[in-house]
Design a protein around this motif. Structure first.
Motif, PDB file in Angstrom:
ATOM      1  N   SER A   1       0.828  -1.202   0.000  1.00  0.00           N
ATOM      2  CA  SER A   1       0.000   0.000   0.000  1.00  0.00           C
ATOM      3  C   SER A   1       0.862   1.250   0.000  1.00  0.00           C
ATOM      4  CB  SER A   1      -0.938   0.017   1.212  1.00  0.00           C
ATOM      5  OG  SER A   1      -0.193   0.067   2.412  1.00  0.00           O
ATOM      6  N   TYR A   2       0.232   2.352  -0.431  1.00  0.00           N
ATOM      7  CA  TYR A   2       0.866   3.671  -0.419  1.00  0.00           C
ATOM      8  C   TYR A   2      -0.165   4.678   0.077  1.00  0.00           C
ATOM      9  CZ  TYR A   2       4.684   1.899  -3.365  1.00  0.00           C
ATOM     10  OH  TYR A   2       5.759   1.190  -3.857  1.00  0.00           O
ATOM     11  N   ASN A   3       0.292   5.632   0.864  1.00  0.00           N
ATOM     12  CA  ASN A   3      -0.516   6.791   1.245  1.00  0.00           C
ATOM     13  C   ASN A   3      -0.025   7.986   0.452  1.00  0.00           C
ATOM     14  OD1 ASN A   3      -2.481   6.299   3.612  1.00  0.00           O
ATOM     15  ND2 ASN A   3      -0.644   5.174   4.218  1.00  0.00           N
TER      16      ASN A   3
ATOM     17  N   VAL B   1      -9.712  14.406   3.294  1.00  0.00           N
ATOM     18  CA  VAL B   1      -9.604  12.961   3.504  1.00  0.00           C
ATOM     19  C   VAL B   1      -8.306  12.686   4.254  1.00  0.00           C
ATOM     20  CG1 VAL B   1      -9.521  10.687   2.401  1.00  0.00           C
ATOM     21  CG2 VAL B   1     -10.834  12.545   1.336  1.00  0.00           C
ATOM     22  N   PRO B   2      -8.360  12.077   5.446  1.00  0.00           N
ATOM     23  CA  PRO B   2      -9.547  11.617   6.176  1.00  0.00           C
ATOM     24  C   PRO B   2     -10.467  12.787   6.556  1.00  0.00           C
ATOM     25  CG  PRO B   2      -7.520  10.719   7.121  1.00  0.00           C
ATOM     26  CD  PRO B   2      -7.105  11.791   6.182  1.00  0.00           C
TER      27      PRO B   2
ATOM     28  N   ASN C   1       5.796 -14.196 -18.932  1.00  0.00           N
ATOM     29  CA  ASN C   1       6.637 -14.679 -20.028  1.00  0.00           C
ATOM     30  C   ASN C   1       6.128 -16.064 -20.434  1.00  0.00           C
ATOM     31  OD1 ASN C   1       7.649 -16.472 -18.137  1.00  0.00           O
ATOM     32  ND2 ASN C   1       9.684 -15.525 -18.013  1.00  0.00           N
ATOM     33  N   LYS C   2       6.859 -16.753 -21.281  1.00  0.00           N
ATOM     34  CA  LYS C   2       6.387 -18.033 -21.790  1.00  0.00           C
ATOM     35  C   LYS C   2       6.310 -19.096 -20.701  1.00  0.00           C
ATOM     36  CE  LYS C   2       8.166 -17.242 -26.454  1.00  0.00           C
ATOM     37  NZ  LYS C   2       9.084 -17.741 -27.511  1.00  0.00           N
ATOM     38  N   GLN C   3       7.025 -18.877 -19.609  1.00  0.00           N
ATOM     39  CA  GLN C   3       7.056 -19.883 -18.553  1.00  0.00           C
ATOM     40  C   GLN C   3       5.962 -19.707 -17.498  1.00  0.00           C
ATOM     41  OE1 GLN C   3       9.245 -22.426 -18.949  1.00  0.00           O
ATOM     42  NE2 GLN C   3       9.680 -21.345 -20.880  1.00  0.00           N
ATOM     43  N   GLY C   4       5.337 -18.563 -17.496  1.00  0.00           N
ATOM     44  CA  GLY C   4       4.295 -18.351 -16.502  1.00  0.00           C
ATOM     45  C   GLY C   4       4.099 -16.879 -16.184  1.00  0.00           C
ATOM     46  N   MET C   5       3.552 -16.620 -15.033  1.00  0.00           N
ATOM     47  CA  MET C   5       3.248 -15.246 -14.648  1.00  0.00           C
ATOM     48  C   MET C   5       3.307 -15.104 -13.135  1.00  0.00           C
ATOM     49  SD  MET C   5      -0.900 -15.087 -14.995  1.00  0.00           S
ATOM     50  CE  MET C   5      -0.999 -13.685 -13.887  1.00  0.00           C
ATOM     51  N   VAL C   6       3.430 -13.856 -12.664  1.00  0.00           N
ATOM     52  CA  VAL C   6       3.355 -13.521 -11.252  1.00  0.00           C
ATOM     53  C   VAL C   6       2.660 -12.163 -11.148  1.00  0.00           C
ATOM     54  CG1 VAL C   6       5.602 -12.350 -11.183  1.00  0.00           C
ATOM     55  CG2 VAL C   6       4.650 -13.329  -9.087  1.00  0.00           C
ATOM     56  N   SER C   7       1.847 -11.982 -10.111  1.00  0.00           N
ATOM     57  CA  SER C   7       1.094 -10.731  -9.976  1.00  0.00           C
ATOM     58  C   SER C   7       1.141 -10.255  -8.530  1.00  0.00           C
ATOM     59  CB  SER C   7      -0.362 -10.920 -10.425  1.00  0.00           C
ATOM     60  OG  SER C   7      -1.041 -11.832  -9.584  1.00  0.00           O
ATOM     61  N   HIS C   8       0.791  -8.977  -8.358  1.00  0.00           N
ATOM     62  CA  HIS C   8       0.767  -8.390  -7.010  1.00  0.00           C
ATOM     63  C   HIS C   8      -0.237  -7.239  -7.008  1.00  0.00           C
ATOM     64  CE1 HIS C   8       2.208  -7.328  -3.046  1.00  0.00           C
ATOM     65  NE2 HIS C   8       2.330  -6.068  -3.436  1.00  0.00           N
ATOM     66  N   SER C   9      -0.985  -7.128  -5.904  1.00  0.00           N
ATOM     67  CA  SER C   9      -1.976  -6.057  -5.753  1.00  0.00           C
ATOM     68  C   SER C   9      -1.438  -4.982  -4.814  1.00  0.00           C
ATOM     69  CB  SER C   9      -3.297  -6.606  -5.204  1.00  0.00           C
ATOM     70  OG  SER C   9      -3.898  -7.485  -6.130  1.00  0.00           O
ATOM     71  N   ILE C  10      -1.662  -3.719  -5.187  1.00  0.00           N
ATOM     72  CA  ILE C  10      -1.211  -2.565  -4.407  1.00  0.00           C
ATOM     73  C   ILE C  10      -2.399  -1.637  -4.187  1.00  0.00           C
ATOM     74  CG2 ILE C  10       0.351  -0.581  -4.337  1.00  0.00           C
ATOM     75  CD1 ILE C  10       2.182  -2.110  -6.253  1.00  0.00           C
ATOM     76  N   THR C  11      -2.631  -1.263  -2.942  1.00  0.00           N
ATOM     77  CA  THR C  11      -3.725  -0.349  -2.606  1.00  0.00           C
ATOM     78  C   THR C  11      -3.183   1.066  -2.454  1.00  0.00           C
ATOM     79  OG1 THR C  11      -4.911  -2.107  -1.449  1.00  0.00           O
ATOM     80  CG2 THR C  11      -5.598   0.153  -1.005  1.00  0.00           C
ATOM     81  N   LEU C  12      -3.793   1.987  -3.178  1.00  0.00           N
ATOM     82  CA  LEU C  12      -3.414   3.402  -3.099  1.00  0.00           C
ATOM     83  C   LEU C  12      -4.449   4.131  -2.241  1.00  0.00           C
ATOM     84  CD1 LEU C  12      -1.451   5.600  -4.099  1.00  0.00           C
ATOM     85  CD2 LEU C  12      -3.013   5.999  -6.007  1.00  0.00           C
ATOM     86  N   PHE C  13      -4.012   4.619  -1.074  1.00  0.00           N
ATOM     87  CA  PHE C  13      -4.893   5.363  -0.173  1.00  0.00           C
ATOM     88  C   PHE C  13      -4.745   6.856  -0.448  1.00  0.00           C
ATOM     89  CE2 PHE C  13      -4.143   1.400   2.183  1.00  0.00           C
ATOM     90  CZ  PHE C  13      -5.457   1.021   2.424  1.00  0.00           C
ATOM     91  N   TYR C  14      -5.865   7.476  -0.827  1.00  0.00           N
ATOM     92  CA  TYR C  14      -5.869   8.900  -1.184  1.00  0.00           C
ATOM     93  C   TYR C  14      -6.118   9.751   0.053  1.00  0.00           C
ATOM     94  CZ  TYR C  14      -7.610  13.298  -3.124  1.00  0.00           C
ATOM     95  OH  TYR C  14      -7.818  14.628  -3.411  1.00  0.00           O
TER      96      TYR C  14
END
Length: 810
Positions: free
Chosen positions: A243-245, A349-350, A306-319
């Motif tokens: 996450s990022y603020n 915000v907050p 790539n041809k061998q597979g994949m990897v993913s990651h989720s990132i939350t952006l706090f405004y």
């Protein structure tokens, strides 16, 4: 001699006006900020005003010892305790416009908020507080060493987790003990090496530092870059941040880099939203977003393939967004003993914490003042309430305030010398003559294919406004290029109360150009128009049906007091719709009249206080969200009842002494009554004689015309006060000219009726069936038989101005 007097008059007028403009408001020149000071060092706080005050004071809100190093620690300006700083700690400089506070950091007990007070008579201006904390840099937390073998051409990302510090530390990286300059021009605390080569192999270490000290970390990242290697699917050398603020307007870099063989390709998506195309950029190691706005908050996902597979990651952006306060008034006059309700619009915000200050101190201990969020209620206003009223809004990002100068008019109308009483003004400045200040140019929002919402603002320095009228002009259809000047200005039927600054105009023609303006009717029964709006094209869209705005859900309604209620709501954002705000529709449950509308700007607001309501009354409440294209369907209807007003009159018993005095005074009272009756008869006789003389003179001049005061346009009307004042025995020519609705029918004697749909939760549409019009439009909505006959003469005289279409307007 006469010329000299004229010159002196001009000079005095110019000087008085300059004094009014320049000295009408005192404000802080210096800006408060957050300061981290090391132990055994000192710091200075400068509080500078634009005008020299009578004196300065400083308040100190201390932090506890555990929070002394935390610049984000919470201090409430409403409930936190404070103490006055001894005068020996500060001095006044710069021609006494500035107060300089010196703080010696002998221990962490100096940590806290420091607020400057500038006194101008009884009026006080309070500053935004300075936050003073103790600087520190803790040890690095344990972090395991990392070794990685990478095929050339990949982008490597490694992060040395910085220690807890105040202020935020910087991080430097070293390769084989030599300083390694970042190859990506970004403000990040991570090591990013794009398209690595064999020359980048080595052992990487890091160092953190701030004003307190520098500290080396023991963690080592060993990188081995090879030209060829075995094929492998994408993988992270180090897991990216979760996450990022980020604050409004900033630039953020979302780190997400994976390595593999062959070099993987990266894809970015945003869940429940769209990545801003013109403000985002995919660069080595992550995604860069510039000028962050509220729509950028949410969950982002990076995918490496790539041809061998994949990897993913989720990132939350706090405004996050710093507080913002907008008060339509900057000064207001209130008679002593009357109620005063004030409101300021607040965003952030907050959600910011609200604190109300009157002359430098919170109002919570005043039994005649109650606050509810961004609203304050004086019930009633007293002389002690005159002065500088400030509303502070504070969240983790910052603190701001806005001021409203309150002038209290005493109950007594004359002073001991027989003159008029002066307004209670703590700064001791003379009361200025107030003029008719027109409303601002209205802003226009499309509601539907046949309706728009107008919004405007007014300044409180002008003459008191009795009500508003909305006027509009049809400039023609889209086929006319350019649009012609259009028909005469049309005026809506409704008299809009002075505290309402929005109005829905319906029964307009789609695919037509329009202009709008607001007419204000003042306490002297004269009127003044706002500037004309820009040309507005009411476009017919099918966008509303294909992409409807989300319908808000009212979660709760609660009673605040006898004239106010608070509404709470929520809504589910749509990825294809940008909500700009909400319309709160409210009306008495026992009334069949039109709903009034309160507009709330911003998609992040989830509550609002409705004021100026009737006591002991049940209200129907429903909500709409709105976009630049139009408004949503209505929410479900909620009902809430305002509190009743209880009054108790206490009659003290009459003592025997008082009874004797009363009976003894009756004989004298008869004498005074007789003298008063004789005097009144004499005055009445003199007034009758003067009136007869004036009438004869007036008839000679006017030629016995009884409609001379009506303007040439038959669509104009005159509004007179309830009690017509006299000037030297003759009625003054008080008049206002507002174009009436020309759709009225002289023979139509039906009452004005307004029917609103959405009166039950089964009907979600907010379309309005507009009123049928009877008689000439009038702010009082009633006239006697003489006025009706006068209006009929006007219509006969100007029958060519009537509207043949017979269409109904608001």
């Amino acid at each position: 001699m006469d010329g000299f007097r004229v010159i002196c008059t001009i000079v005095v007028t110019v000087v008085a006006y300059a004094d009014f403009c320049a000295a009408d408001r005192e404000f802080m020149v210096s800006k408060a900020h957050s300061i981290a000071v090391s132990i055994n060092f000192e710091t200075k706080l400068e509080c500078e005003m634009n005008i020299q005050p009578d004196n300065f004071q400083w308040k100190f809100y201390p932090l506890n010892k555990k929070e002394a190093y935390n610049p984000k620690a919470r201090i409430s300006l409403t409930t936190s305790t404070f103490q006055f700083v001894p005068p020996s700690k500060y001095e006044n400089t710069n021609a006494k416009k500035m107060s300089l506070l010196t703080l010696q950091a002998d221990s962490n007990e100096i940590a806290g908020d420091y607020q400057c007070l500038a006194h101008y008579g009884a009026s006080v201006v309070a500053s935004v507080p300075w936050r003073v904390t103790i600087a520190n840099l803790n040890e690095f937390h344990y972090q395991p060493n990392v070794s990685a073998t990478v095929v050339a051409g990949n982008t490597v990302n490694w992060r040395c987790n910085p220690p807890v510090a105040n202020p935020e530390p910087y991080v430097d990286y070293f390769r084989n003990r030599d300083y390694f300059k970042s190859l990506v021009p970004l403000s990040t605390k991570s090591l990013v090496i794009p398209t690595v080569g064999t020359e980048h192999s080595g052992d990487y270490t890091c160092r953190a530092g701030n004003v307190e000290r520098k500290l080396n970390s023991s963690v080592v990242f060993s990188l081995n870059v090879v030209r060829n290697g075995p094929v492998e699917q994408p993988r992270f050398i180090m897991k990216p941040p979760d996450s990022y603020n980020v604050t409004k307007g900033d630039t953020v870099f979302l780190e997400c880099a994976a390595v593999g063989n062959p070099v993987p390709k990266v894809f970015w998506t945003k869940k429940s939203g769209v990545i801003p195309e013109h403000r985002s950029e995919m660069i080595y190691g992550g995604l860069k977003i510039r000028n962050v706005s509220s729509s950028d908050g949410g969950v982002y996902e990076c995918v490496h393939k790539n041809k061998q597979g994949m990897v993913s990651h989720s990132i939350t952006l706090f405004y996050n967004e710093p507080p913002s306060v907008n008060c339509l008034l900057d000064t207001t006059d209130i008679p002593e003993g009357e109620n005063l309700d004030l409101e300021c619009a607040v965003t952030g915000v907050p959600k910011p914490e609200i604190s109300w200050f009157l002359n430098g101190f919170v109002v919570t201990k005043d039994r005649n003042i109650t606050t509810h969020g961004n609203k304050i209620f004086f019930k009633p206003a007293q002389k002690r309430h005159a002065g500088n009223l400030q509303m502070f809004a504070r969240n983790d990002i910052g603190t701001v305030y806005r001021s409203i100068f309150v002038k209290v008019i005493p109950i007594s109308t004359t002073n001991d010398n027989g003159g008029e009483a002066a307004v209670v003004d703590p700064t001791r400045k003379p009361t200025k003559h107030r003029k008719m200040v027109p409303p601002s140019k209205p802003t226009i929002s499309r509601i539907s294919d046949e309706a728009v919402l107008l919004r405007w603002s007014v300044q409180s320095k002008g003459l008191q406004i009795k009500f508003f009228k909305v006027q509009y002009k049809d400039l023609g259809s889209a086929n006319q290029h350019p649009p012609h000047k259009g028909k005469a200005w049309m005026t809506t039927n409704a008299d809009i109360e002075p505290h309402i600054t929005s109005y829905e105009v319906t029964n307009l023609k789609p695919e037509h150009w329009y202009r709008f303006r607001i007419a204000a009717v003042y306490s002297n029964d004269d009127n003044k128009n706002s500037p004309n709006s820009d040309r507005f094209f009411l476009k017919k869209l099918d966008f509303d049906n294909r992409n409807p705005a989300p319908v808000p859900i009212i979660t709760d309604v609660e009673t605040v007091n006898s004239t106010s209620i608070q509404v709470y709501w929520t809504f589910a954002p749509s990825p294809n719709i940008t909500v700009e705000g909400f319309h709160i529709n409210y009306n008495s449950a026992s009334s069949a009249g039109p709903y009034k509308i309160a507009t709330v700007d911003g998609p992040n607001t989830t509550s609002y206080v409705l004021s100026y309501l009737q006591p002991d009354t049940v209200y129907d409440i429903k909500l709409q969200s709105f976009t630049s294209k139009g408004a949503s369907h209505c929410s479900q209807i909620k009902q809430v009842k305002t509190l009743g007003v209880s009054t108790t009159t206490v009659v003290p018993p009459m003592s025997s002494t008082a009874a004797n005095i009363e009976s003894a005074g009756f004989s004298k009272l008869y004498i005074f009554i007789a003298a008063g009756v004789l005097g009144a008869c004499g005055v009445i006789g003199a007034v009758v004689g003067i009136l007869l003389f004036c009438r004869k003179s007036k008839q000679k001049k006017s030629g016995n015309r009884d409609d001379h005061h009506i303007q040439a346009d038959g669509n104009e009307y005159v509004v007179g006060p309830k009690g017509v004042p006299r000037s030297n025995g003759c009625p003054p020519s008080n008049r206002i000219n507002i174009t009436a609705n020309p759709l009225s029918d002289a023979d139509n004697k039906n009452q004005n009726m307004i029917e609103m749909s959405c009166l039950s939760s089964q009907n979600n549409n907010c379309s309005a069936v507009q009123p049928s019009v009877s008689g000439e439009d009038s702010p009082s909505n009633s006239r006697d038989k003489k006025n009706k006959s006068r209006d009929k003469r006007i219509r006969n005289k100007h029958s060519g101005d009537s509207n043949p279409s017979g269409e109904n307007f608001v």
